[in-house]
Write a protein that holds these residues in place. Sequence first.
Motif, PDB file in Angstrom:
ATOM      1  N   VAL A  43     -11.076  -5.670   7.789  1.00 62.48           N
ATOM      2  CA  VAL A  43     -10.831  -4.324   7.273  1.00 62.48           C
ATOM      3  C   VAL A  43      -9.335  -4.171   7.052  1.00 62.48           C
ATOM      4  O   VAL A  43      -8.536  -4.431   7.957  1.00 62.48           O
ATOM      5  CB  VAL A  43     -11.326  -3.236   8.243  1.00 62.48           C
ATOM      6  CG1 VAL A  43     -10.996  -1.850   7.706  1.00 62.48           C
ATOM      7  CG2 VAL A  43     -12.827  -3.359   8.479  1.00 62.48           C
ATOM      8  N   GLU A  44      -8.961  -3.759   5.839  1.00 65.59           N
ATOM      9  CA  GLU A  44      -7.560  -3.452   5.546  1.00 65.59           C
ATOM     10  C   GLU A  44      -7.372  -1.942   5.552  1.00 65.59           C
ATOM     11  O   GLU A  44      -8.005  -1.223   4.769  1.00 65.59           O
ATOM     12  CB  GLU A  44      -7.122  -4.016   4.199  1.00 65.59           C
ATOM     13  CG  GLU A  44      -5.673  -3.669   3.873  1.00 65.59           C
ATOM     14  CD  GLU A  44      -5.156  -4.253   2.575  1.00 65.59           C
ATOM     15  OE1 GLU A  44      -4.062  -3.832   2.135  1.00 65.59           O
ATOM     16  OE2 GLU A  44      -5.833  -5.124   1.996  1.00 65.59           O
ATOM     17  N   LEU A  45      -6.500  -1.457   6.418  1.00 65.02           N
ATOM     18  CA  LEU A  45      -6.181  -0.033   6.487  1.00 65.02           C
ATOM     19  C   LEU A  45      -4.958   0.250   5.634  1.00 65.02           C
ATOM     20  O   LEU A  45      -3.900  -0.358   5.821  1.00 65.02           O
ATOM     21  CB  LEU A  45      -5.920   0.373   7.940  1.00 65.02           C
ATOM     22  CG  LEU A  45      -7.072   0.141   8.921  1.00 65.02           C
ATOM     23  CD1 LEU A  45      -6.652   0.541  10.333  1.00 65.02           C
ATOM     24  CD2 LEU A  45      -8.313   0.906   8.490  1.00 65.02           C
ATOM     25  N   GLY A  46      -5.083   1.197   4.710  1.00 66.37           N
ATOM     26  CA  GLY A  46      -3.994   1.474   3.786  1.00 66.37           C
ATOM     27  C   GLY A  46      -3.923   0.402   2.716  1.00 66.37           C
ATOM     28  O   GLY A  46      -2.876  -0.184   2.482  1.00 66.37           O
ATOM     29  N   THR A  51      -3.951  -5.078  -3.932  1.00 68.68           N
ATOM     30  CA  THR A  51      -3.405  -6.412  -4.163  1.00 68.68           C
ATOM     31  C   THR A  51      -3.720  -7.369  -3.021  1.00 68.68           C
ATOM     32  O   THR A  51      -4.191  -8.491  -3.236  1.00 68.68           O
ATOM     33  CB  THR A  51      -1.882  -6.337  -4.367  1.00 68.68           C
ATOM     34  OG1 THR A  51      -1.593  -5.480  -5.471  1.00 68.68           O
ATOM     35  CG2 THR A  51      -1.308  -7.720  -4.652  1.00 68.68           C
ATOM     36  N   LEU A  52      -3.482  -6.932  -1.773  1.00 67.25           N
ATOM     37  CA  LEU A  52      -3.750  -7.804  -0.634  1.00 67.25           C
ATOM     38  C   LEU A  52      -5.244  -8.055  -0.456  1.00 67.25           C
ATOM     39  O   LEU A  52      -5.651  -9.145  -0.019  1.00 67.25           O
ATOM     40  CB  LEU A  52      -3.151  -7.221   0.646  1.00 67.25           C
ATOM     41  CG  LEU A  52      -1.698  -7.575   0.936  1.00 67.25           C
ATOM     42  CD1 LEU A  52      -1.202  -6.814   2.157  1.00 67.25           C
ATOM     43  CD2 LEU A  52      -1.524  -9.072   1.163  1.00 67.25           C
ATOM     44  N   ALA A  57      -9.534 -11.901  -0.062  1.00 64.88           N
ATOM     45  CA  ALA A  57     -10.855 -12.306  -0.548  1.00 64.88           C
ATOM     46  C   ALA A  57     -10.799 -13.709  -1.137  1.00 64.88           C
ATOM     47  O   ALA A  57     -11.717 -14.519  -0.929  1.00 64.88           O
ATOM     48  CB  ALA A  57     -11.363 -11.302  -1.579  1.00 64.88           C
ATOM     49  N   ASP A  58      -9.738 -14.021  -1.858  1.00 69.22           N
ATOM     50  CA  ASP A  58      -9.578 -15.361  -2.423  1.00 69.22           C
ATOM     51  C   ASP A  58      -9.464 -16.420  -1.324  1.00 69.22           C
ATOM     52  O   ASP A  58      -9.788 -17.591  -1.548  1.00 69.22           O
ATOM     53  CB  ASP A  58      -8.339 -15.420  -3.315  1.00 69.22           C
ATOM     54  CG  ASP A  58      -8.519 -14.666  -4.622  1.00 69.22           C
ATOM     55  OD1 ASP A  58      -9.682 -14.345  -4.970  1.00 69.22           O
ATOM     56  OD2 ASP A  58      -7.512 -14.378  -5.291  1.00 69.22           O
ATOM     57  N   ALA A  59      -8.993 -16.005  -0.135  1.00 66.88           N
ATOM     58  CA  ALA A  59      -8.873 -16.932   0.991  1.00 66.88           C
ATOM     59  C   ALA A  59     -10.197 -17.129   1.725  1.00 66.88           C
ATOM     60  O   ALA A  59     -10.266 -17.898   2.681  1.00 66.88           O
ATOM     61  CB  ALA A  59      -7.811 -16.434   1.961  1.00 66.88           C
TER      62      ALA A  59
END
Length: 250
Positions: A43-46, A51-52, A57-59
């Motif tokens: 989960v990415e917050l903010g 972009t990140l 996801a590509d990783a």
Amino acid sequence: MATSYQGFAYVYDNFMDNIPYDEWSTYLIHLFQQYKVPKGNLVELGCGTGTLCNYMADAGYQVIGIDNSTDMLTIAADKTQGNPHITLLHQDMRSLDLGTEYDGFYSLCDSLNYLLTPSDILAAFHGISVHLKKNGIFIFDLKTTYFYETVLGDNVFCDHQKNCSYTWENSYYEEEHINQYDLTIFTRQTDSELFERFCETHYQRAYSLEEMIDLLSCSGLEYVTSYEAFTDSSPTPDSERIYIIARKVE
């Protein structure tokens, strides 16, 4: 959380083109691998303009991107369109409702500095603790007091490009540990030589490492370590950005 990211959201990527997201994501992946999260659901917050999310996801990770700005998410939706490994949600990180547990959380680009009180931070940490698997890892960065006092201070920054420009005025209130950003932005109107002017005011707060360690502990998360940004070295008194690693324990 005292930011709107309304008009600025649509020129954000223009003015943040100096951020080496590929290097930032490489460092983040290195940390997750180092702390035994080489794959899984994050989960990415903010998440901002996404972009990140794309890099992670590509990783090979499945990524939930969360942001409190609908304008940012509108742009993120365009940038991540068609990627089956990314889901975007409009939520406030202080009141997460994710329905299940995840292998890791991360929050970069000083998103947590936008939480202006310790109770806001504690609410966010509590939500992460609830939704993080046992031994799951939480990685986040912070701009430091040194950065706000010394690098930003009461300085003014400008950036002028072909179709947009901005003036960024800073005011740091030492007693409150609050930095105020006053942005004046000019964007070229479509098919015109005219520019539209709009203004936004944003606030960030400086927190000490000691405060963060206490708040992590109160939320049920265990502080693991901290680094000078993009290194494996401990922070120093003149670190401008630090990374903090925490773990979910029983």
